[in-house]
Scaffold this active site. Structure first.
Site, PDB file in Angstrom:
ATOM      1  CG  ASP A   6      -1.978  -1.056   1.182  1.00 15.05           C
ATOM      2  OD1 ASP A   6      -2.281  -1.525   0.072  1.00 15.05           O
ATOM      3  OD2 ASP A   6      -2.503  -1.418   2.249  1.00 15.05           O
ATOM      4  CE1 TYR A  61       3.431  -6.932   4.518  1.00 18.21           C
ATOM      5  CE2 TYR A  61       2.709  -9.146   5.102  1.00 18.21           C
ATOM      6  CZ  TYR A  61       2.912  -8.162   4.154  1.00 18.21           C
ATOM      7  OH  TYR A  61       2.591  -8.407   2.845  1.00 18.21           O
ATOM      8  CG  ASP A  91      -5.339   2.570   5.452  1.00 14.33           C
ATOM      9  OD1 ASP A  91      -6.245   3.423   5.493  1.00 14.33           O
ATOM     10  OD2 ASP A  91      -4.723   2.295   4.403  1.00 14.33           O
ATOM     11  NE  ARG A 140      -5.235  -2.383   3.518  1.00 20.74           N
ATOM     12  CZ  ARG A 140      -5.999  -2.278   2.442  1.00 20.74           C
ATOM     13  NH1 ARG A 140      -7.039  -1.469   2.450  1.00 20.74           N
ATOM     14  NH2 ARG A 140      -5.732  -2.962   1.365  1.00 20.74           N
TER      15      ARG A 140
END
Length: 293
Positions: free
Chosen positions: A47, A75, A89, A181
């Site tokens: 993103d 992550y 987000d 997300r």
């Protein structure tokens, strides 16, 4: 004219830049050196607000992307509790606010353990998944919501690193196609609250890790050093063919498999050590599967 590059670049994507924009800038760097337009492909986008590892394939290495079997991701992220947004987000508009339980630390650690393993996840509307020939984020920006089919994912590890008020530092190792997300939203719901993704750093994408990644400035300063050979990314052994067998292999014909070759797939190089392609062992013969002319 310099020959076209062939290999992979472990690029670091900063926040605020799209994956496509970073790929274009890297392509321009190498194209300017070679005088030709260098093809560039990536192994999974990030993103715009996210940062971290963005592996890029350059030149004919783009044809090797399907051969990379390790597609796991890792992550580090920040979970923001108490508020859900329409994008999942921090850039989105608030769609739900809920109190955060007093015993949130224990509840969240217990919930995280339950998420480990295979499951089905519904992709968010603000994603690059295509629906009817259009990206879903395009539909979402027009206020259109469509039904999405759940997709199989696997969470290999999910842990809480620390709490700072309503923000929680976490780390996840997961399969390709996992949306962090959505994971944040699901974690918020699992503890009876709401949540969204506040920050995201991709630490690993298959064999590419963040501590080896290079910024755009570092790539520009030493392009040749930034390029990683296919053999370092895809764990196939390398064999060398003589002139006659190299010519046959390049022409798409099977050639005798060299003695001692035991792997199903191999990289094939000629006597000058130039990469010719990828071969597949079929008994005592080597069949061309990818040929670079």
């Amino acid at each position: 004219m310099v020959s076209q590059p062939m290999g992979f670049v472990n690029a670091f994507k900063p926040p605020g830049l799209t994956s496509v924009q970073l790929g274009v800038r890297v392509r321009k760097l190498f194209s300017a050196r070679t005088g030709t337009k260098v093809p560039v492909g990536h192994l999974g986008t990030l993103d715009p607000d996210a940062s971290g590892v963005l592996p890029l394939a350059l030149g004919k290495a783009t044809r090797l992307i399907p051969l990379i079997e390790d597609r796991r991701k890792a992550y580090a992220f920040v979970l923001a509790l108490g508020r859900a947004t329409n994008t999942g987000d921090a850039s989105g508009e608030t769609v739900l606010e809920r109190d955060v339980p007093a015993d949130v630390e224990g509840l969240l650690r217990e919930a995280a353990a339950r998420f480990i393993g295979p499951s089905l996840q519904v992709p968010p509307m603000y994603s690059a998944v295509q629906q009817g020939g259009r990206r879903m984020y395009e539909l979402a920006r027009e206020g259109i919501t469509v039904e999405r089919k759940p997709r199989p994912i696997t969470i290999y590890d999910l842990r809480v690193l620390g709490f700072e008020g309503r923000h929680v530092r976490m780390r996840v190792a997961c399969s390709e196609g996992t949306y962090v997300r959505t994971l944040c939203e699901d974690l918020g719901a699992a503890i009876g609250s709401a949540a969204h993704l506040a920050a995201l750093l991709r630490e690993a994408s298959g064999p590419f890790v963040v501590y080896e990644s290079l910024t755009l400035e570092e790539i520009a300063a030493a392009p040749d050093q930034a390029l990683t050979s296919p053999e370092r990314v895809i764990p196939f052994p390398t064999i060398v063919l003589d002139g006659r067998n190299t010519a046959d292999f390049r022409a798409g014909r099977m050639v005798p498999l060299p003695t001692g070759a035991t792997s199903k797939h191999v990289f094939v190089r000629d006597s000058r050590r130039a990469l010719v392609g990828v071969g597949e062992a079929l008994g005592t013969l080597l069949a061309p599967r990818k040929v670079f002319v």
